[in-house]
Design a protein around this motif. Structure first.
Motif, PDB file in Angstrom:
ATOM      1  N   VAL A 104       0.819  -1.222   0.000  1.00  0.00           N
ATOM      2  CA  VAL A 104       0.000   0.000   0.000  1.00  0.00           C
ATOM      3  C   VAL A 104       0.858   1.280   0.000  1.00  0.00           C
ATOM      4  O   VAL A 104       0.325   2.393   0.124  1.00  0.00           O
ATOM      5  N   ARG A 105       2.203   1.126  -0.139  1.00  0.00           N
ATOM      6  CA  ARG A 105       3.075   2.310  -0.100  1.00  0.00           C
ATOM      7  C   ARG A 105       3.165   2.979  -1.476  1.00  0.00           C
ATOM      8  O   ARG A 105       2.697   2.450  -2.487  1.00  0.00           O
ATOM      9  N   ASP A 106       3.828   4.183  -1.475  1.00  0.00           N
ATOM     10  CA  ASP A 106       3.866   5.063  -2.649  1.00  0.00           C
ATOM     11  C   ASP A 106       5.134   4.804  -3.466  1.00  0.00           C
ATOM     12  O   ASP A 106       6.223   5.324  -3.135  1.00  0.00           O
ATOM     13  N   ALA A 107       5.014   4.021  -4.525  1.00  0.00           N
ATOM     14  CA  ALA A 107       6.173   3.676  -5.369  1.00  0.00           C
ATOM     15  C   ALA A 107       6.739   4.908  -6.088  1.00  0.00           C
ATOM     16  O   ALA A 107       7.950   4.997  -6.322  1.00  0.00           O
ATOM     17  N   GLU A 108       5.864   5.878  -6.410  1.00  0.00           N
ATOM     18  CA  GLU A 108       6.315   7.114  -7.074  1.00  0.00           C
ATOM     19  C   GLU A 108       7.284   7.886  -6.173  1.00  0.00           C
ATOM     20  O   GLU A 108       8.334   8.361  -6.619  1.00  0.00           O
ATOM     21  N   ASN A 109       6.904   7.985  -4.894  1.00  0.00           N
ATOM     22  CA  ASN A 109       7.782   8.654  -3.924  1.00  0.00           C
ATOM     23  C   ASN A 109       9.066   7.848  -3.728  1.00  0.00           C
ATOM     24  O   ASN A 109      10.152   8.427  -3.562  1.00  0.00           O
ATOM     25  N   GLY A 110       8.949   6.521  -3.773  1.00  0.00           N
ATOM     26  CA  GLY A 110      10.120   5.658  -3.645  1.00  0.00           C
ATOM     27  C   GLY A 110      11.112   5.894  -4.760  1.00  0.00           C
ATOM     28  O   GLY A 110      12.334   5.936  -4.523  1.00  0.00           O
ATOM     29  N   LYS A 111      10.627   6.080  -5.978  1.00  0.00           N
ATOM     30  CA  LYS A 111      11.505   6.370  -7.128  1.00  0.00           C
ATOM     31  C   LYS A 111      12.259   7.683  -6.901  1.00  0.00           C
ATOM     32  O   LYS A 111      13.464   7.777  -7.158  1.00  0.00           O
ATOM     33  N   LEU A 112      11.525   8.687  -6.372  1.00  0.00           N
ATOM     34  CA  LEU A 112      12.134   9.994  -6.086  1.00  0.00           C
ATOM     35  C   LEU A 112      13.256   9.874  -5.050  1.00  0.00           C
ATOM     36  O   LEU A 112      14.356  10.413  -5.235  1.00  0.00           O
ATOM     37  N   LEU A 113      12.973   9.118  -3.965  1.00  0.00           N
ATOM     38  CA  LEU A 113      13.971   8.934  -2.902  1.00  0.00           C
ATOM     39  C   LEU A 113      15.171   8.130  -3.410  1.00  0.00           C
ATOM     40  O   LEU A 113      16.320   8.393  -3.024  1.00  0.00           O
ATOM     41  N   PHE A 114      14.918   7.156  -4.282  1.00  0.00           N
ATOM     42  CA  PHE A 114      15.966   6.306  -4.856  1.00  0.00           C
ATOM     43  C   PHE A 114      16.988   7.145  -5.645  1.00  0.00           C
ATOM     44  O   PHE A 114      18.184   6.861  -5.654  1.00  0.00           O
ATOM     45  N   GLU A 115      16.468   8.229  -6.272  1.00  0.00           N
ATOM     46  CA  GLU A 115      17.322   9.038  -7.144  1.00  0.00           C
ATOM     47  C   GLU A 115      17.899  10.267  -6.446  1.00  0.00           C
ATOM     48  O   GLU A 115      18.685  11.015  -7.044  1.00  0.00           O
ATOM     49  N   TYR A 201       8.757   0.745  -4.819  1.00  0.00           N
ATOM     50  CA  TYR A 201       9.253   1.144  -6.155  1.00  0.00           C
ATOM     51  C   TYR A 201      10.087   0.021  -6.786  1.00  0.00           C
ATOM     52  O   TYR A 201       9.874  -0.338  -7.943  1.00  0.00           O
ATOM     53  N   LEU A 202      11.021  -0.548  -6.011  1.00  0.00           N
ATOM     54  CA  LEU A 202      11.878  -1.614  -6.558  1.00  0.00           C
ATOM     55  C   LEU A 202      11.056  -2.839  -6.989  1.00  0.00           C
ATOM     56  O   LEU A 202      11.432  -3.539  -7.923  1.00  0.00           O
ATOM     57  N   MET A 203       9.931  -3.077  -6.313  1.00  0.00           N
ATOM     58  CA  MET A 203       9.056  -4.211  -6.676  1.00  0.00           C
ATOM     59  C   MET A 203       8.387  -4.002  -8.040  1.00  0.00           C
ATOM     60  O   MET A 203       7.874  -4.956  -8.627  1.00  0.00           O
ATOM     61  N   THR A 204       8.387  -2.741  -8.538  1.00  0.00           N
ATOM     62  CA  THR A 204       7.748  -2.472  -9.840  1.00  0.00           C
ATOM     63  C   THR A 204       8.730  -2.612 -11.004  1.00  0.00           C
ATOM     64  O   THR A 204       8.315  -2.534 -12.157  1.00  0.00           O
ATOM     65  N   LEU A 205      10.007  -2.820 -10.719  1.00  0.00           N
ATOM     66  CA  LEU A 205      11.016  -2.849 -11.779  1.00  0.00           C
ATOM     67  C   LEU A 205      10.997  -4.204 -12.507  1.00  0.00           C
ATOM     68  O   LEU A 205      11.660  -5.153 -12.100  1.00  0.00           O
ATOM     69  N   GLU A 206      10.199  -4.247 -13.560  1.00  0.00           N
ATOM     70  CA  GLU A 206      10.069  -5.486 -14.327  1.00  0.00           C
ATOM     71  C   GLU A 206      10.339  -5.208 -15.793  1.00  0.00           C
ATOM     72  O   GLU A 206      10.019  -4.134 -16.306  1.00  0.00           O
ATOM     73  N   GLY A 207      10.965  -6.169 -16.468  1.00  0.00           N
ATOM     74  CA  GLY A 207      11.240  -6.017 -17.898  1.00  0.00           C
ATOM     75  C   GLY A 207      12.077  -7.173 -18.413  1.00  0.00           C
ATOM     76  O   GLY A 207      12.475  -8.055 -17.634  1.00  0.00           O
ATOM     77  N   GLU A 208      12.335  -7.141 -19.709  1.00  0.00           N
ATOM     78  CA  GLU A 208      13.115  -8.216 -20.326  1.00  0.00           C
ATOM     79  C   GLU A 208      14.566  -8.149 -19.853  1.00  0.00           C
ATOM     80  O   GLU A 208      15.158  -7.062 -19.808  1.00  0.00           O
TER      81      GLU A 208
END
Ligand code: HEC
Length: 220
Positions: A104-115, A201-208
């Protein structure tokens, strides 16, 4: 006088025997047979009475059978409901508090903090980790980290492993990396809720995948 009076009845006795003998002979031929038939017709009544008398004795022999048949179905009926309770505990997968919080946390804010560069660490997460690649920068690439994180530590979910990797980087060391490189003071820089945002945020990092799994033949 006395003799003659006595001799007359004595003389009549042989005559009486003859009459009785003839009467017996006639009885054998006909009229005296009737009482025999009457006696024969009276015997069936006695048989019925005996049969009626036997019936009550036959009933007690049949009663012992039902009690022996009733106890058998009872144990089989009580044993059948037992298997049904067992599937219930296995059907409920348990989510840890960290799993539920991260969800239920804010992945958008997580991306901001990550950078965001942090003076206290002299780095941002992004300085060492690529979010859109599995390739190494200073630290491991974090694309598809969710899948690898779920396999890292037995009993830890992906979210639990990533959270621990941030607050205690040395709890699990990824092979072939400098164990001293990742700053250990992120729990002083970010609040728990901010760190949960980063995990989300890290849980959303999916791709080939963009790296080849090196196999034994290529290494030589
Ligand atoms: C100075 C470089 C550096 C910085 C800054 C850094 N890390 Fe790391 N990180 C590493 C290295 C090196 C490893 C691998 C060694 C280890 O496990 O400690 C690692 C491991 C990880 C892992 C485990 C990866 C895996 O495949 O198991 C995660 C997750 C992680 N870092 C997240 C972060 C986050 C989030 C931040 C910012 C809050 C951060 N790191 C900041 C260098 C860094």
């Amino acid at each position: 006088m006395i003799r003659s009076q006595n001799s007359q009845p004595l003389m009549a006795l042989p005559a009486l025997f003859i009459v009785l003998a003839m009467a017996l002979m006639l009885a054998g031929c006909g009229t005296l047979a009737e009482p025999v038939l009457q006696a024969a017709s009276a015997t069936p009544l006695a048989v019925e009475e005996r049969a009626a008398a036997i019936q009550p004795t036959a009933l007690p022999t049949a009663t012992p059978l039902p009690p022996t048949a009733t106890p058998v179905p009872l144990p089989t009926a009580t044993s059948t409901p037992l298997p049904s309770p067992t599937p219930e505990p296995t059907a409920a997968p348990v989510q840890s508090p960290i799993d539920r919080l991260v969800a239920v946390r804010d992945a958008e804010n997580g991306k901001l903090l990550f950078e965001t560069f942090q003076d206290a660490a002299n780095y941002s997460c992004a300085n060492c980790h690529l979010a859109d690649s599995e390739k190494t920068n200073l630290g491991p690439g974090l694309l598809n980290i969710k899948d690898r994180a779920a396999e890292r530590v037995a009993g830890q979910s992906a979210a639990e492993y990533i959270y621990e990797s941030i607050i205690d980087p040395q709890a699990y060391l990824v092979a072939d990396f400098d164990p001293e490189l990742m700053p250990r003071n992120w729990a002083e820089i970010y609040s728990d809720l901010q760190i949960f945002d980063i995990v989300a945020y890290l849980m959303t990092l999916e791709g080939e995948s963009d790296i080849d799994e090196p196999d034994a033949a290529d290494e030589g």
